[in-house]
Write a protein that holds these residues in place. Structure first.
Motif, mmCIF file in Angstrom:
data_model
loop_
_atom_site.group_PDB
_atom_site.id
_atom_site.type_symbol
_atom_site.label_atom_id
_atom_site.label_comp_id
_atom_site.label_asym_id
_atom_site.label_seq_id
_atom_site.Cartn_x
_atom_site.Cartn_y
_atom_site.Cartn_z
ATOM 1 N N HIS A 101 3.757 0.337 -7.526
ATOM 2 C CA HIS A 101 3.618 0.283 -6.167
ATOM 3 C C HIS A 101 2.056 0.443 -5.824
ATOM 4 N N ASP A 102 1.371 1.210 -6.606
ATOM 5 C CA ASP A 102 -0.040 1.383 -6.466
ATOM 6 C C ASP A 102 -0.551 0.075 -6.591
ATOM 7 N N ARG A 103 -0.498 -0.682 -7.668
ATOM 8 C CA ARG A 103 -1.040 -1.793 -8.005
ATOM 9 C C ARG A 103 -0.802 -2.935 -7.086
ATOM 10 N N LEU A 104 0.287 -2.886 -6.000
ATOM 11 C CA LEU A 104 0.592 -3.964 -5.214
ATOM 12 C C LEU A 104 0.317 -3.417 -3.726
ATOM 13 N N ARG A 105 -0.283 -2.258 -3.501
ATOM 14 C CA ARG A 105 -0.927 -1.903 -2.310
ATOM 15 C C ARG A 105 -1.531 -2.979 -1.626
ATOM 16 N N PRO A 106 -2.538 -3.701 -2.502
ATOM 17 C CA PRO A 106 -3.410 -4.577 -1.583
ATOM 18 C C PRO A 106 -2.656 -5.542 -0.956
ATOM 19 N N ASP A 107 -1.716 -6.094 -1.778
ATOM 20 C CA ASP A 107 -1.000 -7.218 -1.329
ATOM 21 C C ASP A 107 0.039 -6.786 -0.231
ATOM 22 N N ILE A 108 0.740 -5.519 -0.195
ATOM 23 C CA ILE A 108 1.430 -5.182 0.957
ATOM 24 C C ILE A 108 0.637 -4.921 1.977
ATOM 25 N N ALA A 109 -0.882 -4.475 1.939
ATOM 26 C CA ALA A 109 -1.532 -4.444 3.223
ATOM 27 C C ALA A 109 -1.876 -6.049 3.796
ATOM 28 N N ALA A 110 -2.245 -6.804 2.753
ATOM 29 C CA ALA A 110 -2.259 -8.151 3.324
ATOM 30 C C ALA A 110 -0.885 -8.726 3.961
#
Length: 386
Positions: A101-110
């Protein structure tokens, strides 16, 4: 619900009564009128408070009853509000995997910028973990696409390369690392895929049954010799057309990069349509293709590393847009860019009446999607996302 202003959208007061959310025209939204007290309440929407606590905070500020609910409703309708607890069971499961989840946070934000509903972005990224994609080609473009899709959360990314093909170049950012020199390209690319997302679902099932598991959602055709993407042989796609498997062509040939077309079998033009259309416009095309495709070329295919990085990045974006339920502009179209000017140009690929793919005459309809483990429909075409 724990309302949270979408953190990806920068906000600033446009004037004393209106607030702009977002910088770029593509996604910016202006909200008004907004008074100072409501603006202060807006600052408290950080995902740590539920509606009961927000009501108390609003009363403490001297705001009338119902103002907190009205603000939440207004922001939700404008697509400006998120909820860190929403997104469905798949998103909840992803949040339990702290590292992933932490690694994918920027993708989720985008994705929160383009998914208006609260939790929509988290649900979309979580749904990627159940998707299976196959990348055909382990060169600079193919290896980079595979690693990018894996890093973006696609749960199963398979890489198929030409048998016996070994890496001989130091590819770094756009493909395989230095230590892969002398190793089979497909083997090295699979390791790259794993390193890009060490928290992917276990691969034990893949090792025992590489063709099993969920149905292919997409095949990315990214051959090391970009001619096979620029002028794809229709026979190579017969199996995908027969099974209704979407496929995207991309690669670099000489000093030109191509992305597309994305083929939705039976709905958009395929490689056969493209070849027939080109033959009608250029009677000598068939003779040229026969010569280009004949024999085995022992020279190293030209592939500028920076151009390959651009092409692989754009192709990965188009693939993810489709996998997330979107309709990228490569659907039924090809985009090209050539050195040294680097100006992009597009060509619409028209379904051909004589092609057996049956795409000719189909009416294009707007793409509708369902987030999560369900199905997406485009132009009458259904893609499994289970």
């Amino acid at each position: 619900m724990h309302p949270m202003m979408k953190p990806a959208l920068r906000r600033a007061w446009r004037d004393r009564q209106s607030v702009q959310f977002g910088v770029t025209p593509a996604h910016a939204v202006t909200l008004g009128p907004v008074d100072t007290a409501t603006g202060a309440l807006m600052e408290l929407l950080d995902g740590t408070r539920g509606l009961p606590l927000l009501r108390e905070e609003a009363r403490a500020m001297g705001l009338p009853d119902g103002r907190a609910e009205a603000l939440v409703h207004r922001l939700t309708a404008a697509g400006l509000l998120d909820d860190p607890t929403a997104g469905g069971p798949a998103a909840a499961a992803l949040r339990k995997r702290a590292a992933a989840h932490d690694r994918l946070r920027p993708d989720i934000a985008a994705l929160s910028v383009i998914h208006p509903e609260p939790g929509g972005a988290a649900g979309a990224v979580a749904a990627r973990r159940a998707i299976r994609v196959q990348v055909r080609g382990a060169g600079r473009v193919g290896a980079s696409i595979a690693a990018t899709l894996s890093a973006a959360g696609v749960g199963r990314v398979e890489v198929l390369g030409r048998r016996g093909s070994r890496s001989r170049a130091m590819w770094h950012r756009c493909g395989l690392p230095t230590e892969a020199v002398g190793e089979r390209r497909d083997t090295a690319a699979r390791r790259l895929v794993r390193r890009a997302a060490p928290d992917r679902p276990p691969r034990a099932a893949e090792a025992h049954d590489p063709g099993g598991g969920p149905a292919l959602s997409l095949v990315v055709v990214a051959p090391r010799d970009g001619l096979a993407a620029y002028a794809p042989a229709p026979s190579d796609a017969e199996g995908w057309i027969a099974t209704g498997t979407p496929h995207l062509y991309t690669g670099v040939v000489e000093a030109t990069g191509v992305v597309g077309p994305l083929v939705l079998p039976g709905c958009t033009a395929c490689a056969g349509c493209m070849e027939r259309g080109q033959a009608e416009r250029d009677p000598g095309r068939g003779r040229l293709l026969a010569q280009w495709r004949s024999g085995r070329h022992r020279t190293v295919p030209a592939c500028d590393v920076a151009l390959a990085a651009v092409v692989s990045g754009l192709a990965a974006c188009h693939a993810l847009s489709f996998l997330d339920g979107g309709a990228p502009v490569s659907t039924g179209a090809r985009w090209e860019v050539s050195l040294p000017q680097l100006s992009w140009r597009s060509e619409r690929i028209t379904p051909h009446l004589d092609c057996a793919c049956s795409a000719a005459g189909k009416t294009e309809r707007r793409h509708t999607s369902a987030v999560g483990p369900a199905h997406d429909t485009m132009n009458g075409y259904t893609r499994s996302a289970e």
